[in-house]
Write a protein that holds these residues in place. Structure first.
Motif, PDB file in Angstrom:
ATOM      1  N   ALA A 191       0.617   3.491   2.211  1.00 56.00           N
ATOM      2  CA  ALA A 191       1.020   3.670   3.618  1.00 56.00           C
ATOM      3  C   ALA A 191       2.294   2.883   3.905  1.00 56.00           C
ATOM      4  CB  ALA A 191      -0.107   3.219   4.552  1.00 56.00           C
ATOM      5  N   ASP A 196       5.230   4.718   2.468  1.00 52.96           N
ATOM      6  CA  ASP A 196       5.590   5.837   3.344  1.00 52.96           C
ATOM      7  C   ASP A 196       6.268   5.351   4.616  1.00 52.96           C
ATOM      8  OD1 ASP A 196       4.597   7.641   1.511  1.00 52.96           O
ATOM      9  OD2 ASP A 196       2.666   7.864   2.526  1.00 52.96           O
ATOM     10  N   ARG A 197       5.756   4.299   5.221  1.00 59.06           N
ATOM     11  CA  ARG A 197       6.351   3.760   6.457  1.00 59.06           C
ATOM     12  C   ARG A 197       7.812   3.370   6.217  1.00 59.06           C
ATOM     13  NH1 ARG A 197       6.288   3.221  12.102  1.00 59.06           N
ATOM     14  NH2 ARG A 197       7.486   1.353  12.568  1.00 59.06           N
ATOM     15  N   SER A 210       0.831  -1.206   0.000  1.00 58.08           N
ATOM     16  CA  SER A 210       0.000   0.000   0.000  1.00 58.08           C
ATOM     17  C   SER A 210       0.866   1.257   0.000  1.00 58.08           C
ATOM     18  CB  SER A 210      -0.879   0.014   1.255  1.00 58.08           C
ATOM     19  OG  SER A 210      -0.061   0.172   2.408  1.00 58.08           O
TER      20      SER A 210
END
Length: 125
Positions: A92, A95-96, A90
């Motif tokens: 996210a 980004d993580r 994903s």
């Protein structure tokens, strides 16, 4: 030693040492060189200095020249590392892990299909 899935995606360094590690699947994976680092991550900001880094289990180092790749016409992004492709689940997760969207290499679908699948990278797992 411990497996620390709660730290997945962080880039960490033992204070006073040059080696940088990516925490992935709960283990620390050495990033072998600046060129590999620069092919994956946005910049050098946000590397966590942790004097307890050696308490985290050590995993397979990232391979020299590991890359982010995407087949033309497909939304899926992969980390190509140590001869396998690992789907990044994903935005996210991108980004993580601080992966850089602008460093994704766009390749022919046949190249992506020819690489063995590895475990999915997902945050949170």
């Amino acid at each position: 030693m411990a497996i620390r899935k709660d730290l997945d995606g962080l880039r960490m360094q033992l204070p006073g040492t040059p080696a940088i590690y990516l925490i992935d699947q709960g283990v620390k994976r050495h990033i072998p060189d600046p060129d590999t680092y620069n092919k994956l991550f946005r910049d050098w900001n946000g590397v966590v200095q942790d004097p307890h880094l050696n308490n985290i289990d050590t995993g397979t180092p990232l391979s020299h020249g590991a890359v982010l790749a995407q087949a033309f016409g497909d939304a899926a992004v992969y980390l190509i590392d140590n001869g396998v492709k690992r789907h990044i689940a994903s935005p996210a997760t991108m980004d993580r892990y601080y992966f850089d969207w602008n460093k994704i290499q766009h390749v022919a679908p046949i190249l992506i299909r020819s690489i063995q699948n590895g475990p999915t990278i997902a945050w949170p797992e």
